[in-house]
Design an enzyme around this catalytic site. Sequence first.
Site, PDB file in Angstrom:
ATOM      1  CD  GLU A 116      -2.975  -1.199   0.190  1.00 48.10           C
ATOM      2  OE1 GLU A 116      -3.007  -0.287  -0.651  1.00 48.10           O
ATOM      3  OE2 GLU A 116      -3.751  -2.172   0.172  1.00 48.10           O
ATOM      4  CG  HIS A 140      -4.467  -0.380   5.884  1.00 50.03           C
ATOM      5  ND1 HIS A 140      -5.844  -0.260   5.874  1.00 50.03           N
ATOM      6  CD2 HIS A 140      -4.206  -1.573   5.289  1.00 50.03           C
ATOM      7  CE1 HIS A 140      -6.363  -1.316   5.285  1.00 50.03           C
ATOM      8  NE2 HIS A 140      -5.400  -2.146   4.929  1.00 50.03           N
ATOM      9  CG  HIS A 142      -7.025  -5.881   7.621  1.00 48.56           C
ATOM     10  ND1 HIS A 142      -6.531  -6.984   6.962  1.00 48.56           N
ATOM     11  CD2 HIS A 142      -6.751  -4.817   6.800  1.00 48.56           C
ATOM     12  CE1 HIS A 142      -5.976  -6.615   5.807  1.00 48.56           C
ATOM     13  NE2 HIS A 142      -6.091  -5.306   5.701  1.00 48.56           N
ATOM     14  CD  GLU A 170     -12.888   7.888  23.832  1.00 47.03           C
ATOM     15  OE1 GLU A 170     -13.163   6.695  23.993  1.00 47.03           O
ATOM     16  OE2 GLU A 170     -11.777   8.366  24.040  1.00 47.03           O
ATOM     17  CG  HIS A 211      -9.345  -3.630   2.802  1.00 41.10           C
ATOM     18  ND1 HIS A 211      -8.676  -3.652   1.609  1.00 41.10           N
ATOM     19  CD2 HIS A 211      -8.379  -3.775   3.738  1.00 41.10           C
ATOM     20  CE1 HIS A 211      -7.388  -3.826   1.798  1.00 41.10           C
ATOM     21  NE2 HIS A 211      -7.178  -3.896   3.090  1.00 41.10           N
TER      22      HIS A 211
HETATM   23  O1  2HA Z   1      -1.817  -7.081   3.289  1.00 40.65           O
HETATM   24  O2  2HA Z   1      -3.533  -4.840   4.406  1.00 40.65           O
HETATM   25  O3  2HA Z   1      -4.331  -3.680   2.200  1.00 40.65           O
HETATM   26  C1  2HA Z   1      -1.604  -5.750   3.492  1.00 40.65           C
HETATM   27  C2  2HA Z   1      -2.887  -5.046   3.409  1.00 40.65           C
HETATM   28  C3  2HA Z   1      -3.354  -4.615   2.091  1.00 40.65           C
HETATM   29 ZN    ZN Z   2      -5.456  -4.091   4.131  1.00 48.12          ZN
END
Ligand code: 2HA
Ligand code: ZN
Length: 275
Positions: A116, A140, A142, A170, A211
């Site tokens: 990414e 980022h 999940h 909050e 995602h």
């Molecule tokens: O595997 O999270 O978005 C890495 C990620 C791709």
């Molecule tokens: Zn991801």
Amino acid sequence: MRVLDAEFVQGFIRMADDGFLQGWHERNGGNLTYRIKKEEIESVKESLVTKSEWQPIGTKVAKLAKEYFLVTGSGKYFRNVNLKPEENIAIIELDDEGENYRILWGLCEGGRPTSELPSHLMNHEVKMEASGGKHRVIYHAHTTNVIALTFVLPLEDRVFTRELWEMATECPVVFPDGIGVVPWMVPGGREIAVATSELMKKYDAAIWAHHGLFCSGEDFDLTFGLMHTIEKSAEILVKALSMNPNKLQTITPDNFRDLARDFKVTLPEEFLYAK
Ligand code: 2HA
Ligand code: ZN
């Protein structure tokens, strides 16, 4: 000094480990990048060597030309960052045009920066500008409950912002600008990078439908804290919806206006719509 002795590297490793322990990084899920300060890169200069040719980033980030980043590796597991940092993370440098990168430390068993990287760097560029240079971390993850909500709520900024604000007092103080939503897109490419960075002009957080979540912040504490707060609020919403899809009571638009006044934050009226 040794790269691993530097405080910014220790902070990065701790954040990756904290994210794994939260359950947000199954397998190689998620990625983290940090825009290194001048004095920080200076402090580890003796430990840096050019370890790769210039490689294309996959997009152009002219305002980040010659910047240095600490990044997680593509296909690497957050679970392993704390155990073997030198195999799983890297320091990279960008060229004069902001079109190519090369590795100066880390990924010692081979590999390349996060898949990414285009999204991360385009977000860094936007957030650096919008914050007058203060924002340095893009993260980022999940996040389970945020992802679950993208199957049952309309994929609209105003709906996610309002519903998440209502779940924890909050929240409007932690993300007063709201949160953006990117519809499902193929990860890893320039298209999702452009869509996300467009939303990040306005917000510090953007959901990727089905995602995960992207957050930006000034330092590791603020950025991890933002991710943690949003995911916690999403968890409460999942629990509340599971018990009863109709709330008996909640924080009202006027409650939010009172909160904004006392906490001295501006809450855009677009999120305080009548339901
Ligand atoms: O595997 O999270 O978005 C890495 C990620 C791709
Ligand atoms: Zn991801």
